[in-house]
Design a protein around this motif. Structure first.
Motif, PDB file in Angstrom:
ATOM      1  N   ARG A   9       0.858  -1.189   0.000  1.00 58.88           N
ATOM      2  CA  ARG A   9       0.000   0.000   0.000  1.00 58.88           C
ATOM      3  C   ARG A   9       0.893   1.237   0.000  1.00 58.88           C
ATOM      4  O   ARG A   9       1.942   1.261   0.646  1.00 58.88           O
ATOM      5  N   ASN A  16      -5.176  10.538   4.294  1.00 58.05           N
ATOM      6  CA  ASN A  16      -5.135   9.375   5.180  1.00 58.05           C
ATOM      7  C   ASN A  16      -5.108   9.831   6.631  1.00 58.05           C
ATOM      8  O   ASN A  16      -5.848   9.321   7.473  1.00 58.05           O
ATOM      9  N   GLY A 142      -4.974   0.608  -0.464  1.00 61.15           N
ATOM     10  CA  GLY A 142      -5.456  -0.259   0.598  1.00 61.15           C
ATOM     11  C   GLY A 142      -6.689  -1.074   0.286  1.00 61.15           C
ATOM     12  O   GLY A 142      -6.703  -2.295   0.464  1.00 61.15           O
ATOM     13  N   THR A 143      -7.759  -0.430  -0.158  1.00 70.27           N
ATOM     14  CA  THR A 143      -8.998  -1.174  -0.403  1.00 70.27           C
ATOM     15  C   THR A 143      -8.846  -2.113  -1.586  1.00 70.27           C
ATOM     16  O   THR A 143      -9.257  -3.274  -1.519  1.00 70.27           O
ATOM     17  N   ARG A 146      -6.750  -5.077  -0.350  1.00 74.29           N
ATOM     18  CA  ARG A 146      -7.492  -5.933   0.597  1.00 74.29           C
ATOM     19  C   ARG A 146      -8.549  -6.761  -0.129  1.00 74.29           C
ATOM     20  O   ARG A 146      -8.659  -7.978   0.080  1.00 74.29           O
ATOM     21  N   ARG A 159      -7.431  -4.770   7.285  1.00 74.03           N
ATOM     22  CA  ARG A 159      -7.033  -3.516   6.659  1.00 74.03           C
ATOM     23  C   ARG A 159      -5.516  -3.493   6.509  1.00 74.03           C
ATOM     24  O   ARG A 159      -4.788  -3.954   7.394  1.00 74.03           O
ATOM     25  N   ARG A 161      -2.132  -1.384   6.336  1.00 76.06           N
ATOM     26  CA  ARG A 161      -1.601  -0.091   6.768  1.00 76.06           C
ATOM     27  C   ARG A 161      -0.778   0.567   5.656  1.00 76.06           C
ATOM     28  O   ARG A 161      -0.278  -0.112   4.758  1.00 76.06           O
TER      29      ARG A 161
END
Length: 189
Positions: A9, A16, A142-143, A146, A159, A161
């Protein structure tokens, strides 16, 4: 030994830090994000990496460039399929401390999670096809990361980091690609 993909990420941005949904808005790294990228690069040097790729968004490109300096790699490709989830009307909204119910209401206009995961798998499929047997560093969001990991591994993933690297065996991805069929996940553009 199975080839590896390091899914990284991007480093922290001001959005953020403020708890804002960034999505596809191109927000740059902040000072903390640049420091995180340098630290992540130092942590990845224990493996010989062959290829470095990135989302085309600036925060991912800058993170990849900083990682690449430690790894002796330059970005070879910027893949649009690695862009973060489009949060629709929610982009820029502060969600930090908000209830799940309210966040879900904001996300009603967002890109569906299944589409985000399919984009991520499509991008990774393109990369392992283009670079067989190679160890890949993929810098994205990130999303997207994931949801892609959840689709590949078939279980929830926590999640990710800022500047966290998650290792994925290429064989796990190849199994998903075989099961899904080439037509559904073929690279676009």
């Amino acid at each position: 030994m199975d080839a590896q993909i390091a899914l990284v990420r991007h480093g922290q941005t001001e959005w953020n830090a403020e708890g804002r949904l960034q999505g596809q808005v191109d927000i740059p790294l902040n000072r903390q994000g640049r420091a995180q990228a340098r630290t992540a690069g130092a942590e990845l040097i224990s493996i010989q990496w062959d290829v470095l790729v990135s989302s085309p968004l600036g925060r991912a490109v800058e993170t990849a460039s900083l990682l690449g300096a430690d790894l002796g790699l330059e970005i070879s490709e910027r893949l649009p399929d690695l862009m973060e989830r489009n949060y629709g009307a929610g982009e820029g909204r502060v969600v930090l401390g908000m209830s799940r119910e309210k966040i879900d209401a904001i996300l009603e206009t967002a890109e569906p999670e299944a589409m985000v995961a399919a984009r991520g798998i499509r991008a990774l499929g393109h990369l392992v096809t283009a670079h067989p047997g190679m160890n890949l560093v993929v810098v994205a969001h990130g999303t997207l990361l994931r949801l892609t990991l959840e689709a590949v591994l078939g279980r929830p993933h926590p999640r990710i980091r800022n500047c966290e690297a998650v290792l994925l065996n290429v064989s796990d991805l190849e199994k998903v690609l075989r099961d899904a069929g080439d037509q559904e996940l073929a690279p676009r553009g």
